[in-house]
Design a protein around this motif. Structure first.
Motif, PDB file in Angstrom:
ATOM      1  N   ILE A  45       0.828  -1.209   0.000  1.00 29.49           N
ATOM      2  CA  ILE A  45       0.000   0.000   0.000  1.00 29.49           C
ATOM      3  C   ILE A  45       0.866   1.265   0.000  1.00 29.49           C
ATOM      4  CG2 ILE A  45      -1.935  -1.144   1.150  1.00 29.49           C
ATOM      5  CD1 ILE A  45      -1.061   0.231   3.738  1.00 29.49           C
ATOM      6  N   ASP A  46       2.163   1.113   0.285  1.00 26.70           N
ATOM      7  CA  ASP A  46       3.047   2.279   0.311  1.00 26.70           C
ATOM      8  C   ASP A  46       3.245   2.892  -1.082  1.00 26.70           C
ATOM      9  OD1 ASP A  46       6.139   0.910  -0.409  1.00 26.70           O
ATOM     10  OD2 ASP A  46       4.480  -0.370   0.214  1.00 26.70           O
ATOM     11  N   VAL A  47       2.969   2.118  -2.140  1.00 26.20           N
ATOM     12  CA  VAL A  47       3.158   2.652  -3.497  1.00 26.20           C
ATOM     13  C   VAL A  47       1.836   3.099  -4.118  1.00 26.20           C
ATOM     14  CG1 VAL A  47       5.210   1.248  -3.862  1.00 26.20           C
ATOM     15  CG2 VAL A  47       2.983   0.346  -4.562  1.00 26.20           C
ATOM     16  N   ILE A  48       0.759   3.038  -3.330  1.00 24.38           N
ATOM     17  CA  ILE A  48      -0.558   3.450  -3.831  1.00 24.38           C
ATOM     18  C   ILE A  48      -0.870   4.853  -3.306  1.00 24.38           C
ATOM     19  CG2 ILE A  48      -3.027   2.934  -3.851  1.00 24.38           C
ATOM     20  CD1 ILE A  48      -2.317  -0.014  -3.529  1.00 24.38           C
ATOM     21  N   GLN A  49      -1.039   5.796  -4.203  1.00 27.29           N
ATOM     22  CA  GLN A  49      -1.294   7.185  -3.784  1.00 27.29           C
ATOM     23  C   GLN A  49      -2.718   7.376  -3.268  1.00 27.29           C
ATOM     24  OE1 GLN A  49      -0.199   9.757  -7.010  1.00 27.29           O
ATOM     25  NE2 GLN A  49       1.999   9.582  -6.589  1.00 27.29           N
ATOM     26  N   ASP A  50      -3.697   6.839  -3.969  1.00 29.98           N
ATOM     27  CA  ASP A  50      -5.096   6.968  -3.556  1.00 29.98           C
ATOM     28  C   ASP A  50      -5.583   5.632  -3.005  1.00 29.98           C
ATOM     29  OD1 ASP A  50      -7.697   7.598  -3.112  1.00 29.98           O
ATOM     30  OD2 ASP A  50      -8.273   7.729  -5.239  1.00 29.98           O
ATOM     31  N   ARG A  51      -5.518   5.465  -1.696  1.00 28.92           N
ATOM     32  CA  ARG A  51      -5.865   4.176  -1.095  1.00 28.92           C
ATOM     33  C   ARG A  51      -7.372   3.932  -1.067  1.00 28.92           C
ATOM     34  NH1 ARG A  51      -1.558   3.857   3.978  1.00 28.92           N
ATOM     35  NH2 ARG A  51       0.322   4.177   2.686  1.00 28.92           N
ATOM     36  N   SER A  52      -8.137   4.968  -1.312  1.00 31.21           N
ATOM     37  CA  SER A  52      -9.593   4.769  -1.335  1.00 31.21           C
ATOM     38  C   SER A  52     -10.005   3.840  -2.466  1.00 31.21           C
ATOM     39  CB  SER A  52     -10.305   6.110  -1.469  1.00 31.21           C
ATOM     40  OG  SER A  52     -10.005   6.720  -2.721  1.00 31.21           O
ATOM     41  N   GLN A  53      -9.143   3.689  -3.469  1.00 30.75           N
ATOM     42  CA  GLN A  53      -9.462   2.785  -4.575  1.00 30.75           C
ATOM     43  C   GLN A  53      -9.458   1.329  -4.138  1.00 30.75           C
ATOM     44  OE1 GLN A  53      -5.974   4.033  -6.918  1.00 30.75           O
ATOM     45  NE2 GLN A  53      -5.314   1.901  -6.957  1.00 30.75           N
TER      46      GLN A  53
ATOM     47  N   ASP B 224     -11.025   0.340  -1.388  1.00 28.13           N
ATOM     48  CA  ASP B 224     -12.231   0.090  -0.596  1.00 28.13           C
ATOM     49  C   ASP B 224     -13.158  -0.950  -1.222  1.00 28.13           C
ATOM     50  OD1 ASP B 224     -11.313   1.844   1.274  1.00 28.13           O
ATOM     51  OD2 ASP B 224     -12.533   3.545   0.585  1.00 28.13           O
ATOM     52  N   PRO B 225     -13.441  -0.893  -2.541  1.00 24.70           N
ATOM     53  CA  PRO B 225     -14.322  -1.923  -3.132  1.00 24.70           C
ATOM     54  C   PRO B 225     -13.737  -3.326  -3.011  1.00 24.70           C
ATOM     55  CG  PRO B 225     -14.135  -0.033  -4.596  1.00 24.70           C
ATOM     56  CD  PRO B 225     -13.117   0.167  -3.516  1.00 24.70           C
ATOM     57  N   LEU B 226     -12.423  -3.429  -3.225  1.00 21.79           N
ATOM     58  CA  LEU B 226     -11.761  -4.737  -3.105  1.00 21.79           C
ATOM     59  C   LEU B 226     -11.864  -5.248  -1.674  1.00 21.79           C
ATOM     60  CD1 LEU B 226      -9.929  -7.025  -4.140  1.00 21.79           C
ATOM     61  CD2 LEU B 226      -7.964  -5.532  -3.678  1.00 21.79           C
ATOM     62  N   LYS B 227     -11.621  -4.385  -0.709  1.00 17.70           N
ATOM     63  CA  LYS B 227     -11.681  -4.778   0.706  1.00 17.70           C
ATOM     64  C   LYS B 227     -13.092  -5.247   1.062  1.00 17.70           C
ATOM     65  CE  LYS B 227     -10.288  -3.076   5.283  1.00 17.70           C
ATOM     66  NZ  LYS B 227     -11.517  -3.175   6.047  1.00 17.70           N
ATOM     67  N   ARG B 228     -14.089  -4.516   0.606  1.00 13.87           N
ATOM     68  CA  ARG B 228     -15.474  -4.898   0.914  1.00 13.87           C
ATOM     69  C   ARG B 228     -15.822  -6.244   0.276  1.00 13.87           C
ATOM     70  NH1 ARG B 228     -16.470   0.696   0.121  1.00 13.87           N
ATOM     71  NH2 ARG B 228     -17.090   0.303  -2.054  1.00 13.87           N
ATOM     72  N   GLU B 229     -15.369  -6.459  -0.945  1.00 10.45           N
ATOM     73  CA  GLU B 229     -15.666  -7.721  -1.635  1.00 10.45           C
ATOM     74  C   GLU B 229     -15.049  -8.905  -0.897  1.00 10.45           C
ATOM     75  OE1 GLU B 229     -16.848 -10.711  -4.150  1.00 10.45           O
ATOM     76  OE2 GLU B 229     -17.598  -8.646  -4.008  1.00 10.45           O
ATOM     77  N   LEU B 230     -13.810  -8.760  -0.482  1.00  6.80           N
ATOM     78  CA  LEU B 230     -13.130  -9.861   0.219  1.00  6.80           C
ATOM     79  C   LEU B 230     -13.765 -10.109   1.591  1.00  6.80           C
ATOM     80  CD1 LEU B 230      -9.433  -9.003  -0.709  1.00  6.80           C
ATOM     81  CD2 LEU B 230     -10.815 -10.879  -1.608  1.00  6.80           C
ATOM     82  N   GLU B 231     -14.133  -9.037   2.269  1.00  9.46           N
ATOM     83  CA  GLU B 231     -14.767  -9.198   3.584  1.00  9.46           C
ATOM     84  C   GLU B 231     -16.140  -9.840   3.447  1.00  9.46           C
ATOM     85  OE1 GLU B 231     -12.740  -5.553   6.181  1.00  9.46           O
ATOM     86  OE2 GLU B 231     -14.597  -5.197   5.027  1.00  9.46           O
ATOM     87  N   SER B 232     -16.829  -9.572   2.343  1.00  4.86           N
ATOM     88  CA  SER B 232     -18.143 -10.174   2.135  1.00  4.86           C
ATOM     89  C   SER B 232     -18.044 -11.687   1.967  1.00  4.86           C
ATOM     90  CB  SER B 232     -18.821  -9.558   0.905  1.00  4.86           C
ATOM     91  OG  SER B 232     -18.194  -9.988  -0.299  1.00  4.86           O
TER      92      SER B 232
ATOM     93  N   GLY C 106     -16.165 -13.459   3.860  1.00  2.00           N
ATOM     94  CA  GLY C 106     -15.866 -14.015   5.179  1.00  2.00           C
ATOM     95  C   GLY C 106     -14.414 -13.970   5.577  1.00  2.00           C
ATOM     96  N   HIS C 107     -13.604 -13.135   4.898  1.00  2.00           N
ATOM     97  CA  HIS C 107     -12.184 -13.065   5.221  1.00  2.00           C
ATOM     98  C   HIS C 107     -11.842 -11.717   5.845  1.00  2.00           C
ATOM     99  CE1 HIS C 107     -12.043 -16.603   2.806  1.00  2.00           C
ATOM    100  NE2 HIS C 107     -12.219 -15.968   1.662  1.00  2.00           N
ATOM    101  N   PRO C 108     -11.185 -11.712   7.018  1.00  2.00           N
ATOM    102  CA  PRO C 108     -10.676 -10.440   7.531  1.00  2.00           C
ATOM    103  C   PRO C 108      -9.586  -9.915   6.596  1.00  2.00           C
ATOM    104  CG  PRO C 108      -9.866 -12.275   8.855  1.00  2.00           C
ATOM    105  CD  PRO C 108     -10.883 -12.842   7.918  1.00  2.00           C
ATOM    106  N   VAL C 109      -9.601  -8.624   6.324  1.00  2.00           N
ATOM    107  CA  VAL C 109      -8.672  -8.013   5.367  1.00  2.00           C
ATOM    108  C   VAL C 109      -7.839  -6.957   6.077  1.00  2.00           C
ATOM    109  CG1 VAL C 109      -8.473  -6.724   3.207  1.00  2.00           C
ATOM    110  CG2 VAL C 109     -10.275  -8.450   3.465  1.00  2.00           C
ATOM    111  N   TYR C 110      -6.529  -6.957   5.813  1.00  2.00           N
ATOM    112  CA  TYR C 110      -5.611  -5.998   6.428  1.00  2.00           C
ATOM    113  C   TYR C 110      -4.831  -5.278   5.337  1.00  2.00           C
ATOM    114  CZ  TYR C 110      -6.684  -8.796  10.536  1.00  2.00           C
ATOM    115  OH  TYR C 110      -7.344  -9.446  11.531  1.00  2.00           O
ATOM    116  N   LEU C 111      -4.743  -3.979   5.451  1.00  2.00           N
ATOM    117  CA  LEU C 111      -3.943  -3.167   4.532  1.00  2.00           C
ATOM    118  C   LEU C 111      -2.556  -3.016   5.147  1.00  2.00           C
ATOM    119  CD1 LEU C 111      -6.465  -0.338   3.536  1.00  2.00           C
ATOM    120  CD2 LEU C 111      -6.145  -2.584   2.516  1.00  2.00           C
ATOM    121  N   ILE C 112      -1.534  -3.481   4.439  1.00  2.00           N
ATOM    122  CA  ILE C 112      -0.185  -3.477   5.010  1.00  2.00           C
ATOM    123  C   ILE C 112       0.847  -3.044   3.974  1.00  2.00           C
ATOM    124  CG2 ILE C 112      -0.761  -5.397   6.570  1.00  2.00           C
ATOM    125  CD1 ILE C 112       1.155  -7.114   4.751  1.00  2.00           C
ATOM    126  N   SER C 113       1.997  -2.684   4.484  1.00  2.00           N
ATOM    127  CA  SER C 113       3.192  -2.529   3.665  1.00  2.00           C
ATOM    128  C   SER C 113       4.305  -3.319   4.336  1.00  2.00           C
ATOM    129  CB  SER C 113       3.596  -1.060   3.529  1.00  2.00           C
ATOM    130  OG  SER C 113       4.896  -0.965   2.953  1.00  2.00           O
TER     131      SER C 113
END
Length: 338
Positions: free
Chosen positions: A283-291, A293-301, A303-310
């Motif tokens: 995530i350190d190379v991503i300027q707009d991390r809001s992009q 959000d859809p991926l995170k929501r899809e993965l959480e839907s 049943g997987h906990p999702v973590y944003l890391i570098s």
């Protein structure tokens, strides 16, 4: 560092039993002493023992044949021959032992110090003193020792770890392992840097710790043996929790996620029943991390906990490790609570 070898074929032979002795008592003024031949010693066994200090079957890469000591023959004065010494072969914890001819699983060494006798030594033969009877007072024969068992074995190592890092090549698994533990796997910016599993111990506060395995990257078709597929998937079976590491800066992280899920399902559907989490890495190379959000929501839907890391900078790592600990200690928890 020893080369990583997770399969080996070896030949083991237990010791033969020593022959019984033909002997007669010889003493002054006793011209016709009775039989006093002793029994032969038993042959040594071949025993495998699980050693937590070993992480590879490399010791069996060059040496294939192993033999225990034979029992010594019996002697006069009813002296029993010495038993042959057992041959102890150390193998890593997580080694499955199979009969090479039949494919039968002889044992699964999953606990440190666990032992498995894979070839039993032959019994020593009885000396002639054992065969004396009122009607046969001077037997001139003894029993030969029995041969020891021998067989070909297939050793298959499946590493045992609490958390297995899975993902496509170059997702950042090795960088993550070096960030969270003292392990120092080879790291470079090209696929298949990791050609063998690497283990690291993660230490948290309050004396908590768990073992993480960085496993070689998957590619499509891995369940058929493509790339490092089967060598990789064998080790996934032992892990308690799977953490899929995704390159969040890639073209299509969701498609990458689907590839890994499909390969795990094809190899062994039970793998998808393990507790799992997802780490969106780089995530350190991503300027707009809001992009993300859809991926995170899809993965959480799903049943997987999702973590944003570098893994490179350490951002988000503490939350990830605490989440993995909760998953290890409470696998039934709702992902939203992780």
């Amino acid at each position: 560092m020893a080369r990583f070898v997770d399969q080996a074929k070896i030949h083991v032979q237990a010791g033969n039993g020593g022959h019984g002795c033909v002997s007669f008592r010889r003493e002054k003024y006793v011209p016709r002493g009775g039989p006093d031949g002793g029994d032969g010693g038993d042959g040594g066994d071949v025993i495998l023992v699980a050693d937590p200090q070993l992480h590879t079957l490399y010791d069996f890469y060059h040496q294939v044949h192993f033999r225990a000591e034979n029992g010594r023959p019996g002697m006069g004065k009813k002296m029993k021959g010495r038993d042959g010494e057992d041959l102890i072969l150390k193998v890593p914890v997580g080694t499955i032992v199979k009969d090479a001819e039949t494919g039968e699983i002889l044992g699964d060494l999953v606990e440190p110090g666990q032992t498995l006798v894979v070839a039993r030594g032959g019994k020593g033969g009885r000396g002639n003193a054992r065969f004396a009877t009122p009607t046969r007072q001077a037997p001139r024969f003894a029993e030969p020792g029995k041969p020891g068992e021998e067989r070909w074995l297939v050793l298959e190592l499946k590493l045992i770890a609490d958390v297995g890092l899975v993902g496509l090549p170059n997702a950042g698994k090795s960088t993550l392992l070096s960030r969270i533990s003292a392990a120092r796997p080879k790291i470079a910016d090209y696929p298949f840097t990791t050609l063998q599993p690497n283990l690291g111990v993660v230490s948290l506060s309050d004396h908590r710790s768990f073992v993480v395995a960085d496993l070689p990257g998957l590619i499509e078709g891995a369940h058929k043996g493509v790339g490092l597929g089967l060598e990789f998937l064998r080790h996934v079976e032992r892990t308690r929790v799977l953490l899929q590491v995704l390159d969040a800066s890639g073209e299509n992280p969701l498609a990458d996620f689907e590839i890994v899920e499909k390969e795990l399902a094809h190899y062994h559907p039970e793998l998808l029943r393990k507790p799992r989490a997802v780490a969106l890495n780089k995530i350190d190379v991503i300027q707009d991390r809001s992009q993300l959000d859809p991926l995170k929501r899809e993965l959480e839907s799903r049943g997987h906990p999702v973590y944003l890391i570098s893994a490179a900078t350490g951002e988000g790592i503490k939350d990830l490790l605490e989440g993995l600990w909760r998953l290890l200690t409470n696998p039934e928890l709702d992902p939203r609570d992780l």
